[in-house]
Design a protein around this motif. Sequence first.
Motif, mmCIF file in Angstrom:
data_model
loop_
_atom_site.group_PDB
_atom_site.id
_atom_site.type_symbol
_atom_site.label_atom_id
_atom_site.label_comp_id
_atom_site.label_asym_id
_atom_site.label_seq_id
_atom_site.Cartn_x
_atom_site.Cartn_y
_atom_site.Cartn_z
ATOM 1 N N TRP A 63 -39.569 -9.433 -2.165
ATOM 2 C CA TRP A 63 -39.977 -10.589 -2.870
ATOM 3 C C TRP A 63 -39.212 -10.244 -4.258
ATOM 4 O O TRP A 63 -39.366 -8.931 -4.808
ATOM 5 C CB TRP A 63 -41.414 -10.569 -3.185
ATOM 6 C CG TRP A 63 -41.908 -11.794 -3.636
ATOM 7 C CD1 TRP A 63 -41.991 -12.953 -3.570
ATOM 8 C CD2 TRP A 63 -42.226 -11.856 -5.547
ATOM 9 N NE1 TRP A 63 -42.482 -13.558 -4.814
ATOM 10 C CE2 TRP A 63 -42.196 -12.804 -5.859
ATOM 11 C CE3 TRP A 63 -41.879 -10.437 -6.341
ATOM 12 C CZ2 TRP A 63 -42.603 -13.243 -7.310
ATOM 13 C CZ3 TRP A 63 -42.225 -10.889 -7.700
ATOM 14 C CH2 TRP A 63 -42.525 -12.056 -8.001
ATOM 15 N N TRP A 108 -38.693 -12.108 -8.091
ATOM 16 C CA TRP A 108 -38.870 -13.170 -8.830
ATOM 17 C C TRP A 108 -37.644 -13.854 -9.184
ATOM 18 O O TRP A 108 -36.517 -13.567 -9.721
ATOM 19 C CB TRP A 108 -39.589 -12.926 -10.099
ATOM 20 C CG TRP A 108 -39.708 -14.189 -11.029
ATOM 21 C CD1 TRP A 108 -39.241 -14.261 -12.232
ATOM 22 C CD2 TRP A 108 -40.766 -15.104 -10.899
ATOM 23 N NE1 TRP A 108 -39.503 -15.482 -12.939
ATOM 24 C CE2 TRP A 108 -40.660 -16.204 -12.114
ATOM 25 C CE3 TRP A 108 -41.468 -15.547 -9.994
ATOM 26 C CZ2 TRP A 108 -41.240 -17.205 -11.916
ATOM 27 C CZ3 TRP A 108 -42.384 -16.549 -10.121
ATOM 28 C CH2 TRP A 108 -42.232 -17.527 -11.118
ATOM 29 N N ASP A 131 -38.027 -15.437 -3.919
ATOM 30 C CA ASP A 131 -39.455 -15.466 -4.323
ATOM 31 C C ASP A 131 -40.254 -16.667 -3.376
ATOM 32 O O ASP A 131 -39.339 -17.076 -2.447
ATOM 33 C CB ASP A 131 -39.922 -15.750 -5.541
ATOM 34 C CG ASP A 131 -39.226 -17.136 -5.985
ATOM 35 O OD1 ASP A 131 -38.456 -17.703 -5.336
ATOM 36 O OD2 ASP A 131 -39.176 -17.256 -7.463
ATOM 37 N N PRO A 190 -42.887 -14.114 -14.575
ATOM 38 C CA PRO A 190 -44.029 -14.727 -13.725
ATOM 39 C C PRO A 190 -45.269 -14.859 -14.458
ATOM 40 O O PRO A 190 -46.002 -15.777 -13.948
ATOM 41 C CB PRO A 190 -44.091 -13.546 -12.519
ATOM 42 C CG PRO A 190 -42.914 -12.717 -12.658
ATOM 43 C CD PRO A 190 -42.455 -12.692 -14.187
#
Length: 167
Positions: free
Chosen positions: A119, A121, A125, A151
Amino acid sequence: MTWQDKALEHAIQEQPRESCGLLVIKKGKEVYFPCKNLAFDPSDQFIIDADDWVRIEDNEGEIVGVVHSHPVTSAKPSEADRVACEKSDLKWWIVQPQLKDWQYCEPCGYKAPLIGRKWVWGVTDCWSLCRDWYKEELGIELIDWVRPNDPEDFIKNPMFVDCFAKT
């Protein structure tokens, strides 16, 4: 001094943050332009300042590549690097400043796996996973919504429920 020398110097100055910049063809020569890294965790990723990108694109020449550093890990392109390289449709160079090691990648059709991806961002994501699944499994292309750089801003104003409905 070559563009690699300038990019390495920038990477050393930015440690422990990732440096980032653009490679431009200016008057027939490759020239490196350092950019601001706007990532919420600049020690582990980079987001090139859009104002820098526009200024360089409008005033300096043709952008032909993205250059950034991996100050802690090897210069080998990460999965996120490979995905972002595909999306940018530009060549990418990565430098590890302590080792002065350079690696390179270019768009080649790479797709991150649906299962087991790390993962990151804005790159790999949750929304990217949804988009990739719909495209691979159903042949449906969903919009790649622009996310805030941080985030925490997203948590304050979650957008994907509305984005999904609008899509």
